[in-house]
Design a protein around this motif. Structure first.
Motif, mmCIF file in Angstrom:
data_model
loop_
_atom_site.group_PDB
_atom_site.id
_atom_site.type_symbol
_atom_site.label_atom_id
_atom_site.label_comp_id
_atom_site.label_asym_id
_atom_site.label_seq_id
_atom_site.Cartn_x
_atom_site.Cartn_y
_atom_site.Cartn_z
ATOM 1 N N GLY A 112 0.812 -1.215 0.000
ATOM 2 C CA GLY A 112 0.000 0.000 0.000
ATOM 3 C C GLY A 112 0.839 1.256 0.000
ATOM 4 O O GLY A 112 0.562 2.212 -0.735
ATOM 5 N N GLU A 113 1.880 1.279 0.830
ATOM 6 C CA GLU A 113 2.763 2.445 0.892
ATOM 7 C C GLU A 113 3.422 2.685 -0.462
ATOM 8 O O GLU A 113 3.552 3.819 -0.927
ATOM 9 N N GLY A 114 3.841 1.584 -1.119
ATOM 10 C CA GLY A 114 4.416 1.709 -2.450
ATOM 11 C C GLY A 114 3.411 2.238 -3.451
ATOM 12 O O GLY A 114 3.750 3.035 -4.336
ATOM 13 N N ASP A 125 -1.925 13.158 -5.622
ATOM 14 C CA ASP A 125 -1.807 13.094 -4.168
ATOM 15 C C ASP A 125 -3.164 12.645 -3.621
ATOM 16 O O ASP A 125 -4.169 13.320 -3.829
ATOM 17 N N PRO A 126 -3.212 11.514 -2.912
ATOM 18 C CA PRO A 126 -4.510 11.034 -2.410
ATOM 19 C C PRO A 126 -5.147 11.939 -1.366
ATOM 20 O O PRO A 126 -6.359 11.838 -1.134
ATOM 21 N N ALA A 127 -4.367 12.775 -0.714
ATOM 22 C CA ALA A 127 -4.915 13.627 0.337
ATOM 23 C C ALA A 127 -6.068 14.471 -0.201
ATOM 24 O O ALA A 127 -5.946 15.135 -1.233
ATOM 25 N N GLY A 128 -7.211 14.408 0.494
ATOM 26 C CA GLY A 128 -8.375 15.172 0.091
ATOM 27 C C GLY A 128 -9.215 14.539 -1.004
ATOM 28 O O GLY A 128 -10.246 15.097 -1.393
ATOM 29 N N VAL A 148 -5.961 5.501 3.664
ATOM 30 C CA VAL A 148 -6.367 6.120 4.934
ATOM 31 C C VAL A 148 -5.200 6.905 5.523
ATOM 32 O O VAL A 148 -5.348 8.052 5.947
ATOM 33 N N ASP A 149 -4.010 6.284 5.544
ATOM 34 C CA ASP A 149 -2.821 6.974 6.052
ATOM 35 C C ASP A 149 -2.512 8.235 5.255
ATOM 36 O O ASP A 149 -2.004 9.220 5.795
ATOM 37 N N ALA A 174 -11.694 0.694 12.481
ATOM 38 C CA ALA A 174 -10.935 0.635 13.734
ATOM 39 C C ALA A 174 -9.549 1.245 13.577
ATOM 40 O O ALA A 174 -8.953 1.712 14.547
ATOM 41 N N TYR A 175 -9.040 1.258 12.335
ATOM 42 C CA TYR A 175 -7.669 1.703 12.058
ATOM 43 C C TYR A 175 -7.536 3.216 12.003
ATOM 44 O O TYR A 175 -6.556 3.788 12.464
#
Length: 265
Positions: A112-114, A125-128, A148-149, A174-175
């Protein structure tokens, strides 16, 4: 760059069933040696029934520093680690392992991080973003946690296996604090759409979403690496959407693997 091997060379196994198809041994070995590590990645074909024995044996091998894990073992090995990262604990899966301070296996999940790193390099950029994720298997679960992160404002899950989808939704709730909902094949209202299923590998596969409802502002990603540009991305590009391929993901996952493998306990 180191260009020779010896009895002092450290061993990293990549374990899967089957294993002949993996590309990681050469690429990861090259990157490790470019960074000065006297290490080599070796493929290991291990059936599920033999996995626990393999893990016990490799833990006793004093020249084995780490393991890379591929299908179908990513979920099974999580229970065989001495400890795992918070995201691996939530996902329930591991794709890289290295020795902890006591010599046991510490596991993490880099997929996922990759994927998020690859998205950013591709201009997304996934943010927003309002994200729709198709697929809640191993890759989909890892990507979901990473989204999510990364700060998506919402995440909808579309998965044919309802039990699998609902299980991932509970884990994500929950995460983190991102709203998680049940999605569908309709991408309307989303500006980030990701296919994390194998759909698209075969010429006769159906499309994972209703592409005629994609708007040009939607960024579309896929995990499929063969063909290089699957039908979903071809259709998205025809509608003027920016896209990211599975190969772009793999390159950044490889980077994250190397960083993890070189980190000290």
């Amino acid at each position: 760059m180191l260009d020779s091997y010896s009895g002092a060379t450290r061993v990293i196994f990549i374990v899967g069933d089957p294993i002949a198809q993996v590309k990681s041994p050469a690429g990861v070995t090259r990157m490790l040696r470019e960074r000065g590590a006297d290490a080599i990645v070796v493929p290991a074909h291990v059936a599920p029934d033999d996995l626990a024995d393999f893990m016990r044996t490799t833990q006793r091998m004093r020249n084995v520093d780490a393991l890379i894990v591929t299908v179908p073992h990513k979920f099974a090995v999580a229970d065989l680690c001495a400890s795992v990262s918070a995201r691996s604990r939530s996902i329930g899966a591991v794709n890289v392992m290295r020795r902890d301070a006591s010599g046991g296996w510490f596991g993490d999940m880099c997929d996922g991080e990759g994927y998020v790193a690859a998205l950013r390099l591709a201009g997304c950029d996934p943010a927003g973003r309002r994200a729709l994720l198709v697929g809640a298997g191993g890759a989909g679960s890892a990507i979901a946690h990473a989204l999510v992160d990364a700060g998506v404002v919402s995440l909808a899950l579309h998965e044919a296996d309802v039990a699998r989808r609902d299980s991932l939704q509970r884990k994500l709730e929950a995460y983190g604090a991102v709203p998680i909902s049940v999605g569908s094949a309709d991408p309307s209202g989303h500006d980030l759409v990701i296919n994390a299923t194998p759909m698209g590998m075969r010429p006769d596969d159906p499309l994972p979403i209703e592409v005629d409802k994609l708007g040009p502002q939607t960024f579309v990603g896929d995990v499929v690496t063969v063909p290089a540009v699957p039908a979903l991305l071809e259709a998205a590009r025809a509608r003027s959407c920016a896209t990211m391929t599975g190969t772009q993901m793999f390159e950044r996952v490889r980077d994250r693997m190397v960083e993890f493998l070189l980190a000290k306990p």
